[in-house]
Design a protein around this motif. Structure first.
Motif, short mmCIF file in Angstrom:
data_model
loop_
_atom_site.label_atom_id
_atom_site.label_comp_id
_atom_site.label_asym_id
_atom_site.label_seq_id
_atom_site.Cartn_x
_atom_site.Cartn_y
_atom_site.Cartn_z
N THR A 63 0.86 -1.18 0.00
CA THR A 63 0.00 0.00 0.00
C THR A 63 0.89 1.23 0.00
O THR A 63 1.77 1.37 0.84
CB THR A 63 -0.93 0.02 1.23
N TRP A 64 0.64 2.10 -0.99
CA TRP A 64 1.33 3.38 -1.08
C TRP A 64 0.39 4.45 -0.55
O TRP A 64 -0.81 4.42 -0.81
CB TRP A 64 1.65 3.72 -2.53
N ARG A 65 0.93 5.42 0.20
CA ARG A 65 0.13 6.55 0.68
C ARG A 65 0.84 7.84 0.31
O ARG A 65 2.04 8.00 0.54
CB ARG A 65 -0.05 6.52 2.19
N ASN A 66 0.08 8.76 -0.25
CA ASN A 66 0.62 10.07 -0.56
C ASN A 66 0.72 10.84 0.76
O ASN A 66 -0.28 11.25 1.33
CB ASN A 66 -0.25 10.82 -1.56
N THR A 67 1.95 11.02 1.24
CA THR A 67 2.18 11.71 2.51
C THR A 67 2.66 13.14 2.29
O THR A 67 3.14 13.78 3.22
CB THR A 67 3.23 10.94 3.34
N SER A 68 2.51 13.64 1.07
CA SER A 68 2.95 15.01 0.77
C SER A 68 1.78 15.83 0.24
O SER A 68 0.70 15.31 -0.01
CB SER A 68 4.09 15.00 -0.25
N ALA A 69 2.02 17.10 0.05
CA ALA A 69 1.00 18.00 -0.49
C ALA A 69 0.95 17.92 -2.02
O ALA A 69 0.00 18.40 -2.63
CB ALA A 69 1.29 19.44 -0.06
#
Length: 147
Positions: A63-69
Motif C-alpha cells: 500500500t502506497w500513501r501520498n504523505t505530501s502535499a
C-alpha cells in the motif's frame, strides 16, 4: 504580572507546536505494516518514495500513501516487471502508455494527499515503478517479491 503570564502562554504554545511538528515529521518517514495511520508500506514525499525499495513475499500487497502535499502516481515500468506479472498503476490503467497519456492529458491516476493505492503481487521478481509527474526528479521505486 500580565507580561509574565503572556510569556508563559506563548512559551507553552511554542513548545506544544514543536512537539506536534516533530511527531508529524517522524510519522512521515515511511510506512509500517501496523494498524491505524501508519498502515501503509510506502510513503510519498515531494519527490521520493520512502522506502525506495521494499521486499515482500509472493501473495502480499503493498500500500502506497501520498504523505505530501503534491499529487503523485504509482505506475509500473512495463519493461521492468516480471514477464508474467500483472501491470499496475493508479487509475487502474492496463499499460504504461495509457497511464502516461491519461496523466498528461487530464491528471489521470492522481493520488492526492492522504490517498492510497494498493496492489497484490502474485509473481516473484523485481517490479520497478515511477511517479509520472516526478520521474525527472528521480521518483522511482521498486518492489522485490520473494518466494
Amino acid at each position: 504580572m500580565q507580561r509574565r503570564r503572556f510569556l508563559a502562554r506563548v512559551g507553552g504554545a511554542a513548545a506544544a507546536a514543536s512537539t506536534v511538528s516533530i511527531a508529524g515529521c517522524l510519522g512521515s518517514l515511511g510506512g509500517g505494516r501496523g494498524d491505524g495511520e501508519d498502515a501503509y508500506d510506502v510513503g510519498m514525499t515531494a519527490t521520493t518514495f520512502r522506502p525506495q525499495e521494499i521486499t515482500i513475499s509472493v501473495g502480499e500487497s503493498v500500500t502506497w500513501r501520498n504523505t505530501s502535499a503534491r499529487t503523485h502516481t504509482v505506475t509500473a515500468y512495463e519493461d521492468a516487471i516480471p514477464e508474467e506479472a500483472e501491470f499496475f498503476a493508479t487509475g487502474g490503467y492496463g499499460n504504461e502508455e495509457t497511464a502516461r497519456e491519461e496523466w498528461w492529458s487530464d491528471r489521470g491516476g492522481a493520488l492526492e494527499n492522504a490517498e492510497e493505492f494498493s496492489h497484490t503481487f502474485e509473481i516473484a521478481g523485481r517490479y520497478d515503478y515511477v511517479c509520472i509527474p516526478h520521474e525527472q526528479a528521480g521518483m522511482i521505486g521498486a518492489v522485490v517479491v520473494e518466494e
